[in-house]
Design a protein around this motif. Structure first.
Motif, PDB file in Angstrom:
ATOM      1  N   MET A   1       3.065   6.276  11.912  1.00 19.39           N
ATOM      2  CA  MET A   1       2.843   5.020  12.622  1.00 19.39           C
ATOM      3  C   MET A   1       3.911   4.767  13.691  1.00 19.39           C
ATOM      4  O   MET A   1       3.828   3.790  14.430  1.00 19.39           O
ATOM      5  CB  MET A   1       2.818   3.844  11.637  1.00 19.39           C
ATOM      6  CG  MET A   1       1.645   3.817  10.683  1.00 19.39           C
ATOM      7  SD  MET A   1       0.019   3.587  11.455  1.00 19.39           S
ATOM      8  CE  MET A   1       0.203   2.030  12.299  1.00 19.39           C
ATOM      9  N   GLY A   2       4.921   5.619  13.778  1.00 24.83           N
ATOM     10  CA  GLY A   2       5.939   5.486  14.812  1.00 24.83           C
ATOM     11  C   GLY A   2       7.282   4.963  14.338  1.00 24.83           C
ATOM     12  O   GLY A   2       8.165   4.684  15.148  1.00 24.83           O
TER      13      GLY A   2
ATOM     14  N   ILE B   1      -7.048   0.505   6.730  1.00 22.77           N
ATOM     15  CA  ILE B   1      -6.626  -0.878   6.479  1.00 22.77           C
ATOM     16  C   ILE B   1      -5.111  -1.029   6.595  1.00 22.77           C
ATOM     17  O   ILE B   1      -4.629  -1.968   7.221  1.00 22.77           O
ATOM     18  CB  ILE B   1      -7.124  -1.360   5.101  1.00 22.77           C
ATOM     19  CG1 ILE B   1      -8.640  -1.565   5.137  1.00 22.77           C
ATOM     20  CG2 ILE B   1      -6.434  -2.640   4.676  1.00 22.77           C
ATOM     21  CD1 ILE B   1      -9.244  -1.952   3.807  1.00 22.77           C
ATOM     22  N   GLY B   2      -4.366  -0.136   6.009  1.00 22.42           N
ATOM     23  CA  GLY B   2      -2.912  -0.214   6.097  1.00 22.42           C
ATOM     24  C   GLY B   2      -2.432  -0.087   7.539  1.00 22.42           C
ATOM     25  O   GLY B   2      -1.565  -0.842   7.975  1.00 22.42           O
ATOM     26  N   ALA B   3      -3.021   0.850   8.279  1.00 17.65           N
ATOM     27  CA  ALA B   3      -2.644   1.022   9.684  1.00 17.65           C
ATOM     28  C   ALA B   3      -2.980  -0.222  10.490  1.00 17.65           C
ATOM     29  O   ALA B   3      -2.210  -0.630  11.368  1.00 17.65           O
ATOM     30  CB  ALA B   3      -3.340   2.251  10.262  1.00 17.65           C
ATOM     31  N   ALA B   4      -4.118  -0.847  10.203  1.00 10.39           N
ATOM     32  CA  ALA B   4      -4.498  -2.075  10.920  1.00 10.39           C
ATOM     33  C   ALA B   4      -3.489  -3.192  10.643  1.00 10.39           C
ATOM     34  O   ALA B   4      -3.104  -3.922  11.566  1.00 10.39           O
ATOM     35  CB  ALA B   4      -5.907  -2.508  10.515  1.00 10.39           C
ATOM     36  N   LEU B   5      -3.060  -3.321   9.406  1.00  9.74           N
ATOM     37  CA  LEU B   5      -2.051  -4.333   9.083  1.00  9.74           C
ATOM     38  C   LEU B   5      -0.733  -4.053   9.812  1.00  9.74           C
ATOM     39  O   LEU B   5      -0.117  -4.965  10.363  1.00  9.74           O
ATOM     40  CB  LEU B   5      -1.820  -4.409   7.575  1.00  9.74           C
ATOM     41  CG  LEU B   5      -2.784  -5.268   6.782  1.00  9.74           C
ATOM     42  CD1 LEU B   5      -2.621  -5.013   5.283  1.00  9.74           C
ATOM     43  CD2 LEU B   5      -2.602  -6.746   7.089  1.00  9.74           C
TER      44      LEU B   5
ATOM     45  N   ALA C   1       6.715  -5.897   2.408  1.00  6.01           N
ATOM     46  CA  ALA C   1       5.693  -5.313   1.529  1.00  6.01           C
ATOM     47  C   ALA C   1       4.460  -4.956   2.327  1.00  6.01           C
ATOM     48  O   ALA C   1       4.061  -5.674   3.240  1.00  6.01           O
ATOM     49  CB  ALA C   1       5.320  -6.309   0.432  1.00  6.01           C
ATOM     50  N   LEU C   2       3.858  -3.843   1.957  1.00  7.04           N
ATOM     51  CA  LEU C   2       2.544  -3.427   2.445  1.00  7.04           C
ATOM     52  C   LEU C   2       1.886  -2.707   1.277  1.00  7.04           C
ATOM     53  O   LEU C   2       2.368  -1.661   0.837  1.00  7.04           O
ATOM     54  CB  LEU C   2       2.655  -2.493   3.644  1.00  7.04           C
ATOM     55  CG  LEU C   2       1.336  -1.906   4.138  1.00  7.04           C
ATOM     56  CD1 LEU C   2       0.449  -2.997   4.744  1.00  7.04           C
ATOM     57  CD2 LEU C   2       1.593  -0.798   5.151  1.00  7.04           C
ATOM     58  N   PHE C   3       0.809  -3.288   0.762  1.00  5.34           N
ATOM     59  CA  PHE C   3       0.106  -2.697  -0.373  1.00  5.34           C
ATOM     60  C   PHE C   3      -1.391  -2.722  -0.115  1.00  5.34           C
ATOM     61  O   PHE C   3      -1.933  -3.748   0.308  1.00  5.34           O
ATOM     62  CB  PHE C   3       0.442  -3.440  -1.673  1.00  5.34           C
ATOM     63  CG  PHE C   3       1.852  -3.191  -2.135  1.00  5.34           C
ATOM     64  CD1 PHE C   3       2.155  -2.090  -2.919  1.00  5.34           C
ATOM     65  CD2 PHE C   3       2.880  -4.043  -1.752  1.00  5.34           C
ATOM     66  CE1 PHE C   3       3.466  -1.848  -3.322  1.00  5.34           C
ATOM     67  CE2 PHE C   3       4.183  -3.808  -2.153  1.00  5.34           C
ATOM     68  CZ  PHE C   3       4.481  -2.706  -2.943  1.00  5.34           C
ATOM     69  N   VAL C   4      -2.022  -1.585  -0.380  1.00  6.19           N
ATOM     70  CA  VAL C   4      -3.459  -1.407  -0.166  1.00  6.19           C
ATOM     71  C   VAL C   4      -4.097  -1.059  -1.497  1.00  6.19           C
ATOM     72  O   VAL C   4      -3.594  -0.195  -2.226  1.00  6.19           O
ATOM     73  CB  VAL C   4      -3.721  -0.276   0.861  1.00  6.19           C
ATOM     74  CG1 VAL C   4      -5.212  -0.022   1.029  1.00  6.19           C
ATOM     75  CG2 VAL C   4      -3.067  -0.606   2.200  1.00  6.19           C
ATOM     76  N   ASP C   5      -5.209  -1.723  -1.806  1.00  5.97           N
ATOM     77  CA  ASP C   5      -5.951  -1.374  -3.017  1.00  5.97           C
ATOM     78  C   ASP C   5      -6.302   0.110  -2.929  1.00  5.97           C
ATOM     79  O   ASP C   5      -6.825   0.569  -1.908  1.00  5.97           O
ATOM     80  CB  ASP C   5      -7.226  -2.224  -3.112  1.00  5.97           C
ATOM     81  CG  ASP C   5      -7.928  -2.051  -4.440  1.00  5.97           C
ATOM     82  OD1 ASP C   5      -8.173  -0.894  -4.860  1.00  5.97           O
ATOM     83  OD2 ASP C   5      -8.261  -3.076  -5.055  1.00  5.97           O
ATOM     84  N   PRO C   6      -6.013   0.900  -3.970  1.00 10.36           N
ATOM     85  CA  PRO C   6      -6.282   2.332  -3.913  1.00 10.36           C
ATOM     86  C   PRO C   6      -7.742   2.677  -3.576  1.00 10.36           C
ATOM     87  O   PRO C   6      -8.005   3.714  -2.965  1.00 10.36           O
ATOM     88  CB  PRO C   6      -5.916   2.840  -5.314  1.00 10.36           C
ATOM     89  CG  PRO C   6      -4.977   1.829  -5.849  1.00 10.36           C
ATOM     90  CD  PRO C   6      -5.364   0.514  -5.231  1.00 10.36           C
ATOM     91  N   ALA C   7      -8.664   1.809  -3.913  1.00  8.35           N
ATOM     92  CA  ALA C   7     -10.070   2.060  -3.586  1.00  8.35           C
ATOM     93  C   ALA C   7     -10.314   2.033  -2.078  1.00  8.35           C
ATOM     94  O   ALA C   7     -11.341   2.531  -1.617  1.00  8.35           O
ATOM     95  CB  ALA C   7     -10.959   1.027  -4.279  1.00  8.35           C
TER      96      ALA C   7
END
Length: 145
Positions: free
Chosen positions: A119-120, A86-90, A74-80
């Motif tokens: 992201m590759g 943030i997603g790329a950092a995770l 799972a990878l989920f980012v608050d839409p705000a």
């Protein structure tokens, strides 16, 4: 500034909120019945899961990732917070821990497919059904440096 840390007891409600907001913003292909069934399953599991959180300067969770045995579940980012890195950092953090990380993404979620490819990650397969046997095809991806 983004900080990545392990989830802590008591953060389950915020994690579920992030999940719901993200799914509502990106998974419009889910039927209402399937969305409800998945929500119930997620509410039972997610608050106790060993997550990596991306938190803001006030230590408030903005996104989360779950990795199990080198597979990003799972990878989920608050839409705000979408588009802020943030997603790329995770993902980069996860790749530092698991350089051969794999993941699956819903085929109907074109933005996510594009994100992972940027992201590759490369496509290594496809399933016609999701992990619960629902008619939501999955693209199987593996990171290839």
């Amino acid at each position: 500034m983004i900080t990545i840390r392990s989830s802590r007891p008591g953060e389950g409600a915020r994690v579920v909120e992030i999940w719901r907001r993200a799914v509502d913003a990106t998974h419009d292909f889910l039927s209402p019945e399937d969305r409800q069934a998945i929500d119930e399953m997620v509410c039972d599991f997610l608050p106790q899961a060993p997550l990596l959180l991306a938190v803001d300067a006030h230590d408030y969770p903005q996104a989360f990732m779950l990795i199990d045995n080198g597979h990003m579940q799972a990878l989920f980012v608050d839409p705000a917070c979408r588009g802020t890195g943030i997603g790329a950092a995770l993902v980069r953090h996860g790749l530092a821990l698991h350089p051969r990380m794999t993941t699956d993404v819903n085929e109907q979620n074109g933005q996510a497919v594009g994100f992972y490819e940027r992201m590759g990650f490369k496509r290594i397969g496809r399933s016609a059904l999701d992990d619960q046997g629902r008619p939501y095809p999955l693209i199987h991806l593996a990171y290839q440096a």
